[in-house]
Write a protein that holds these residues in place. Structure first.
Motif, PDB file in Angstrom:
ATOM      1  N   VAL A 220      14.313  13.326 -11.359  1.00  0.00           N
ATOM      2  CA  VAL A 220      14.460  12.816 -12.729  1.00  0.00           C
ATOM      3  C   VAL A 220      15.879  13.093 -13.224  1.00  0.00           C
ATOM      4  CG1 VAL A 220      13.458  12.768 -15.037  1.00  0.00           C
ATOM      5  CG2 VAL A 220      12.028  13.395 -13.079  1.00  0.00           C
ATOM      6  N   PRO A 221      16.824  12.199 -12.952  1.00  0.00           N
ATOM      7  CA  PRO A 221      18.180  12.372 -13.482  1.00  0.00           C
ATOM      8  C   PRO A 221      18.263  11.863 -14.918  1.00  0.00           C
ATOM      9  CG  PRO A 221      18.074  10.399 -12.128  1.00  0.00           C
ATOM     10  CD  PRO A 221      16.689  11.012 -12.092  1.00  0.00           C
ATOM     11  N   GLN A 222      19.373  12.168 -15.580  1.00  0.00           N
ATOM     12  CA  GLN A 222      19.613  11.636 -16.921  1.00  0.00           C
ATOM     13  C   GLN A 222      20.935  10.879 -16.926  1.00  0.00           C
ATOM     14  OE1 GLN A 222      20.103  14.387 -20.329  1.00  0.00           O
ATOM     15  NE2 GLN A 222      18.753  13.010 -21.474  1.00  0.00           N
ATOM     16  N   LEU A 223      20.877   9.655 -17.411  1.00  0.00           N
ATOM     17  CA  LEU A 223      22.070   8.817 -17.488  1.00  0.00           C
ATOM     18  C   LEU A 223      22.964   9.300 -18.621  1.00  0.00           C
ATOM     19  CD1 LEU A 223      23.448   6.233 -16.367  1.00  0.00           C
ATOM     20  CD2 LEU A 223      22.134   4.930 -18.057  1.00  0.00           C
ATOM     21  N   PRO A 224      24.272   9.492 -18.371  1.00  0.00           N
ATOM     22  CA  PRO A 224      25.173   9.892 -19.463  1.00  0.00           C
ATOM     23  C   PRO A 224      25.180   8.863 -20.594  1.00  0.00           C
ATOM     24  CG  PRO A 224      26.216  10.240 -17.340  1.00  0.00           C
ATOM     25  CD  PRO A 224      24.966   9.465 -17.071  1.00  0.00           C
ATOM     26  N   VAL A 225      25.540   9.313 -21.779  1.00  0.00           N
ATOM     27  CA  VAL A 225      25.591   8.424 -22.937  1.00  0.00           C
ATOM     28  C   VAL A 225      26.713   7.406 -22.785  1.00  0.00           C
ATOM     29  CG1 VAL A 225      25.996   8.334 -25.430  1.00  0.00           C
ATOM     30  CG2 VAL A 225      24.559  10.140 -24.464  1.00  0.00           C
ATOM     31  N   PHE A 226      27.829   7.813 -22.201  1.00  0.00           N
ATOM     32  CA  PHE A 226      29.016   6.963 -22.090  1.00  0.00           C
ATOM     33  C   PHE A 226      29.388   6.436 -23.481  1.00  0.00           C
ATOM     34  CE2 PHE A 226      27.428   6.474 -17.579  1.00  0.00           C
ATOM     35  CZ  PHE A 226      28.423   7.254 -17.036  1.00  0.00           C
TER      36      PHE A 226
ATOM     37  N   ARG B 201      19.090   8.596 -22.600  1.00  0.00           N
ATOM     38  CA  ARG B 201      20.373   9.108 -22.126  1.00  0.00           C
ATOM     39  C   ARG B 201      20.665  10.478 -22.734  1.00  0.00           C
ATOM     40  NH1 ARG B 201      24.308   4.921 -20.627  1.00  0.00           N
ATOM     41  NH2 ARG B 201      23.400   2.842 -20.794  1.00  0.00           N
ATOM     42  N   GLY B 202      21.600  11.190 -22.128  1.00  0.00           N
ATOM     43  CA  GLY B 202      21.972  12.462 -22.724  1.00  0.00           C
ATOM     44  C   GLY B 202      22.985  13.225 -21.901  1.00  0.00           C
ATOM     45  N   ASP B 203      23.198  14.483 -22.301  1.00  0.00           N
ATOM     46  CA  ASP B 203      24.263  15.291 -21.703  1.00  0.00           C
ATOM     47  C   ASP B 203      23.841  15.988 -20.415  1.00  0.00           C
ATOM     48  OD1 ASP B 203      22.587  17.304 -22.598  1.00  0.00           O
ATOM     49  OD2 ASP B 203      23.958  18.044 -24.151  1.00  0.00           O
ATOM     50  N   GLY B 204      22.601  15.783 -19.977  1.00  0.00           N
ATOM     51  CA  GLY B 204      22.146  16.443 -18.755  1.00  0.00           C
ATOM     52  C   GLY B 204      21.935  17.928 -18.907  1.00  0.00           C
ATOM     53  N   LYS B 205      21.990  18.415 -20.110  1.00  0.00           N
ATOM     54  CA  LYS B 205      21.768  19.838 -20.405  1.00  0.00           C
ATOM     55  C   LYS B 205      20.724  19.961 -21.510  1.00  0.00           C
ATOM     56  CE  LYS B 205      24.619  22.004 -17.576  1.00  0.00           C
ATOM     57  NZ  LYS B 205      24.154  23.009 -16.592  1.00  0.00           N
ATOM     58  N   ASN B 206      21.191  20.072 -22.777  1.00  0.00           N
ATOM     59  CA  ASN B 206      20.262  20.212 -23.894  1.00  0.00           C
ATOM     60  C   ASN B 206      19.412  18.964 -24.109  1.00  0.00           C
ATOM     61  OD1 ASN B 206      21.228  22.804 -24.487  1.00  0.00           O
ATOM     62  ND2 ASN B 206      22.836  22.004 -25.814  1.00  0.00           N
ATOM     63  N   ASP B 207      19.909  17.819 -23.679  1.00  0.00           N
ATOM     64  CA  ASP B 207      19.195  16.559 -23.880  1.00  0.00           C
ATOM     65  C   ASP B 207      18.234  16.210 -22.747  1.00  0.00           C
ATOM     66  OD1 ASP B 207      20.671  16.178 -26.205  1.00  0.00           O
ATOM     67  OD2 ASP B 207      22.165  14.885 -25.240  1.00  0.00           O
ATOM     68  N   LEU B 208      18.200  17.005 -21.709  1.00  0.00           N
ATOM     69  CA  LEU B 208      17.501  16.591 -20.492  1.00  0.00           C
ATOM     70  C   LEU B 208      16.011  16.318 -20.716  1.00  0.00           C
ATOM     71  CD1 LEU B 208      17.877  15.992 -17.492  1.00  0.00           C
ATOM     72  CD2 LEU B 208      17.459  18.426 -17.018  1.00  0.00           C
ATOM     73  N   ASP B 209      15.400  17.011 -21.663  1.00  0.00           N
ATOM     74  CA  ASP B 209      13.957  16.842 -21.870  1.00  0.00           C
ATOM     75  C   ASP B 209      13.586  15.480 -22.450  1.00  0.00           C
ATOM     76  OD1 ASP B 209      13.724  19.355 -20.862  1.00  0.00           O
ATOM     77  OD2 ASP B 209      12.941  20.288 -22.685  1.00  0.00           O
ATOM     78  N   TYR B 210      14.566  14.716 -22.940  1.00  0.00           N
ATOM     79  CA  TYR B 210      14.255  13.352 -23.369  1.00  0.00           C
ATOM     80  C   TYR B 210      13.711  12.511 -22.210  1.00  0.00           C
ATOM     81  CZ  TYR B 210      16.372  13.856 -28.012  1.00  0.00           C
ATOM     82  OH  TYR B 210      16.648  14.236 -29.304  1.00  0.00           O
ATOM     83  N   THR B 211      13.982  12.926 -20.995  1.00  0.00           N
ATOM     84  CA  THR B 211      13.484  12.180 -19.840  1.00  0.00           C
ATOM     85  C   THR B 211      11.972  12.294 -19.679  1.00  0.00           C
ATOM     86  OG1 THR B 211      13.866  14.052 -18.318  1.00  0.00           O
ATOM     87  CG2 THR B 211      15.674  12.472 -18.613  1.00  0.00           C
ATOM     88  N   PHE B 212      11.322  13.190 -20.432  1.00  0.00           N
ATOM     89  CA  PHE B 212       9.864  13.339 -20.351  1.00  0.00           C
ATOM     90  C   PHE B 212       9.110  12.208 -21.050  1.00  0.00           C
ATOM     91  CE2 PHE B 212      10.292  18.280 -20.433  1.00  0.00           C
ATOM     92  CZ  PHE B 212      10.708  18.264 -19.105  1.00  0.00           C
ATOM     93  N   ILE B 213       9.792  11.400 -21.845  1.00  0.00           N
ATOM     94  CA  ILE B 213       9.109  10.495 -22.775  1.00  0.00           C
ATOM     95  C   ILE B 213       8.301   9.413 -22.073  1.00  0.00           C
ATOM     96  CG2 ILE B 213       9.492   8.791 -24.603  1.00  0.00           C
ATOM     97  CD1 ILE B 213      11.823  10.478 -25.577  1.00  0.00           C
ATOM     98  N   HIS B 214       8.782   8.895 -20.952  1.00  0.00           N
ATOM     99  CA  HIS B 214       8.112   7.777 -20.288  1.00  0.00           C
ATOM    100  C   HIS B 214       8.076   7.982 -18.776  1.00  0.00           C
ATOM    101  CE1 HIS B 214       8.492   5.616 -24.061  1.00  0.00           C
ATOM    102  NE2 HIS B 214       9.809   5.692 -24.017  1.00  0.00           N
ATOM    103  N   GLY B 215       7.311   7.141 -18.115  1.00  0.00           N
ATOM    104  CA  GLY B 215       7.385   7.015 -16.667  1.00  0.00           C
ATOM    105  C   GLY B 215       6.574   8.015 -15.884  1.00  0.00           C
ATOM    106  N   PRO B 216       6.806   8.092 -14.566  1.00  0.00           N
ATOM    107  CA  PRO B 216       6.042   9.003 -13.709  1.00  0.00           C
ATOM    108  C   PRO B 216       6.147  10.466 -14.112  1.00  0.00           C
ATOM    109  CG  PRO B 216       7.252   7.415 -12.380  1.00  0.00           C
ATOM    110  CD  PRO B 216       7.728   7.239 -13.788  1.00  0.00           C
ATOM    111  N   ILE B 217       7.296  10.893 -14.660  1.00  0.00           N
ATOM    112  CA  ILE B 217       7.422  12.295 -15.055  1.00  0.00           C
ATOM    113  C   ILE B 217       6.554  12.583 -16.278  1.00  0.00           C
ATOM    114  CG2 ILE B 217       9.483  11.906 -16.478  1.00  0.00           C
ATOM    115  CD1 ILE B 217       8.587  15.018 -14.310  1.00  0.00           C
ATOM    116  N   PHE B 218       6.408  11.615 -17.189  1.00  0.00           N
ATOM    117  CA  PHE B 218       5.488  11.767 -18.316  1.00  0.00           C
ATOM    118  C   PHE B 218       4.055  11.906 -17.798  1.00  0.00           C
ATOM    119  CE2 PHE B 218       2.454   9.669 -21.191  1.00  0.00           C
ATOM    120  CZ  PHE B 218       2.587  10.463 -22.319  1.00  0.00           C
ATOM    121  N   GLU B 219       3.692  11.067 -16.833  1.00  0.00           N
ATOM    122  CA  GLU B 219       2.332  11.106 -16.298  1.00  0.00           C
ATOM    123  C   GLU B 219       2.062  12.428 -15.573  1.00  0.00           C
ATOM    124  OE1 GLU B 219      -0.019   8.895 -16.854  1.00  0.00           O
ATOM    125  OE2 GLU B 219       1.332   7.647 -18.033  1.00  0.00           O
TER     126      GLU B 219
END
Length: 307
Positions: free
Chosen positions: A107-113, A75-93
């Motif tokens: 590849v969206p990013q879910l807010p922290v809430f 999860r993250g702010d959709g800005k500075n945190d967006l690269d955390y989405t690289f860690i797993h899944g099809p985008i990692f591959e």
């Protein structure tokens, strides 16, 4: 005269050969990440998401699309945190491991809430983000490091979560996800008949919810390490939406006994295209094996949206 004509024919043939030889075919475009900004109604802030464009994107008019929903720790702010989405899944591959996956990947990013104080978010740091390496690939994590035995567990119909999935899940931005699909179809050559849905853990619960709520939007769905609520099943069956559910038999977080109610309901209602794969030797990162292979991507490409 005959000799002159023959010489002319030979000259024209040579000219034609040389002309054809110097025609240079356009090189396929390299893989690329587009960063797309939008206003989030869920947070009332501007956020970004990635759209991965595969190699050769410039050479086709339409591309199959994967909407990938990450897990809770990314999860993250959709800005500075967006690269955390690289860690797993099809985008990692595709992006980190440089695999030539023939899909446009959203590849969206879910807010922290309210999840910011959870350890997997509070204690993380950017050193865990993988990026493409020039001369090597990123090593995969060990397949299993726990202590749970491989042991069949009876079904349990007392579901721990509602049909929307876990707390602060992807259902809270469901309309934003639909808009991302629409934008990708319009602006990134996405094929509306070949939009596939997959995600892991918290993202897998989001896959069940989105597939069961908007079944007519997708050509196939693959929730990984996440069980579905039986109340979502009738819509999936009615639309004949193909589903491949994948998990690890030794997952200590998403318990195997809760997978059976929805899968049995799919079967009892006569769902024509369902698969259920349990990697008994894997734990909560069974997604690593699922996305690292070719089977899931090949399976997706078998399907188009029903009309």
């Amino acid at each position: 005269m005959a000799l002159a004509i023959q010489s002319l024919v030979i000259w024209i043939s040579c000219l034609s050969f040389l002309t054809n030889s110097i025609i240079v075919k356009p090189k396929p475009s390299p893989p690329k990440l587009e960063r797309v900004s939008y206003h989030s109604k869920a947070t009332d802030l501007e956020r970004d998401y990635y759209v991965y464009l595969p190699e050769g994107f410039n050479q086709k008019d339409k591309w199959p699309v994967i909407l990938f929903l990450h897990g809770n720790g990314e999860r993250g702010d959709g800005k500075n945190d967006l690269d955390y989405t690289f860690i797993h899944g099809p985008i990692f591959e595709a992006w980190v491991q440089k695999r030539p996956l023939p899909f446009v990947i959203i590849v969206p990013q879910l807010p922290v809430f309210t999840q910011g104080e959870k350890g997997f978010i509070k204690n993380r740091n950017r050193s865990i983000i993988p990026y493409p390496k020039k001369d090597s690939l990123t090593s995969y994590r060990p397949a299993y490091t726990g202590t749970d035995l491989m042991d069949g567990i009876p079904s349990d119909s007392k579901m721990p979560y509602p049909k929307e999935g876990q707390e602060d899940g992807w259902n809270k931005i469901e309309h934003e996800l639909l808009s991302m699909i629409d934008n990708t179809i319009k602006n990134f050559k996405g094929d509306d008949d070949r939009v596939y849905l997959t995600g892991l853990s918290t993202g897998g619960f989001g896959v069940w919810y989105m597939g069961g709520t908007y079944a007519d939007r997708f050509a196939a769905m693959a929730p990984v390490n996440a069980f579905g609520h039986p109340d979502l099943v009738p819509a999936i069956v009615a639309s004949k939406l193909p589903i491949w559910c994948i998990t690890g038999g030794r997952d200590p977080y998403v318990k195997i006994q809760y997978f059976y109610p929805a899968m049995n309901k799919l079967e009892s209602l006569g769902h024509p295209e369902m698969r259920f794969t349990i990697h008994e030797d894997m734990g909560h990162i069974a997604w690593q094996r699922a996305y690292a292979g070719n089977d899931l991507y090949d399976w997706f490409l078998k399907f188009k949206k029903r009309t």
